[in-house]
Motif scaffolding. Structure first.
Motif, PDB file in Angstrom:
ATOM      1  N   GLU A   1      94.022  58.360  83.843  1.00 24.07           N
ATOM      2  CA  GLU A   1      95.348  58.026  82.976  1.00 24.07           C
ATOM      3  C   GLU A   1      94.362  56.436  81.871  1.00 24.07           C
ATOM      4  O   GLU A   1      93.994  55.701  81.841  1.00 24.07           O
ATOM      5  CB  GLU A   1      96.173  57.243  83.016  1.00 24.07           C
ATOM      6  N   ILE A   2      95.056  57.391  80.020  1.00 18.21           N
ATOM      7  CA  ILE A   2      94.032  57.529  78.863  1.00 18.21           C
ATOM      8  C   ILE A   2      95.272  56.664  77.998  1.00 18.21           C
ATOM      9  O   ILE A   2      96.054  57.605  77.850  1.00 18.21           O
ATOM     10  CB  ILE A   2      92.828  57.739  78.364  1.00 18.21           C
ATOM     11  N   ASP A   3      95.228  55.471  77.531  1.00 13.77           N
ATOM     12  CA  ASP A   3      96.485  55.068  76.397  1.00 13.77           C
ATOM     13  C   ASP A   3      95.367  54.014  75.309  1.00 13.77           C
ATOM     14  O   ASP A   3      93.775  54.005  75.617  1.00 13.77           O
ATOM     15  CB  ASP A   3      97.031  54.145  77.012  1.00 13.77           C
ATOM     16  N   ASP A   4      96.158  53.653  74.794  1.00 10.52           N
ATOM     17  CA  ASP A   4      95.199  52.604  73.295  1.00 10.52           C
ATOM     18  C   ASP A   4      94.846  51.828  73.615  1.00 10.52           C
ATOM     19  O   ASP A   4      93.430  51.405  73.105  1.00 10.52           O
ATOM     20  CB  ASP A   4      96.105  52.361  72.286  1.00 10.52           C
ATOM     21  N   GLU A   5      95.478  51.228  74.509  1.00  7.66           N
ATOM     22  CA  GLU A   5      94.821  49.927  75.649  1.00  7.66           C
ATOM     23  C   GLU A   5      93.379  50.103  77.005  1.00  7.66           C
ATOM     24  O   GLU A   5      93.021  48.819  76.673  1.00  7.66           O
ATOM     25  CB  GLU A   5      95.812  49.222  75.980  1.00  7.66           C
TER      26      GLU A   5
END
Length: 103
Positions: free
Chosen positions: A34-38
Motif C-alpha cells: 500500500e503506497i501513499d505520499d508518506e
C-alpha cells in the motif's frame, strides 16, 4: 581437471541449498504494498506487515517491467509495472514517489 569439474557443481549445489532452505521462506511469501505520499506498507501473506517511510528510500532503478526502490545498498522493494490498476495510478507513483527519490 577433477577440481575444474567439481567446483562448478559445488557452487550450483550451494545456490540450490540456499534457495530451498526453510530459513529463507520469508523471501518466497506473497507480498502486497500500500503506497501513499508518506509511506509504503508491505503486507505479507502470513499476516505480518512492515512500514517504510518514503524519505528512507535512497535510490530507484526503473527496469523494463518493474521498479526497484532501494532502502539500503543491497535491499530493495520490487514493484512490477503491471501491478498498477490504472495508468493514472502508475503516473501518480512515478510523479510522487519515483521522482522524489534522489539517485
Amino acid at each position: 581437471m577433477f577440481f575444474s569439474f567439481i567446483y562448478p557443481l559445488l557452487i550450483i549445489f550451494q545456490y540450490w541449498r540456499f534457495a530451498n532452505s526453510g530459513d529463507n521462506k520469508i523471501f518466497l511469501l506473497e507480498r502486497n504494498y500500500e503506497i501513499d505520499d508518506e509511506k509504503i506498507i508491505g503486507n505479507l501473506s502470513d499476516g505480518t506487515s512492515s512500514t517504510i517511510m518514503n524519505n528512507h528510500l535512497i535510490k530507484t532503478i526503473q527496469l523494463k517491467n518493474a521498479y526497484l526502490l532501494y532502502i539500503s545498498k543491497l535491499q530493495f522493494i520490487y514493484i512490477p509495472k503491471d501491478s498498477f490498476i490504472t495508468e493514472q495510478d502508475k503516473d501518480w507513483f512515478e510523479k510522487e514517489i519515483v521522482k522524489n527519490i534522489k539517485n
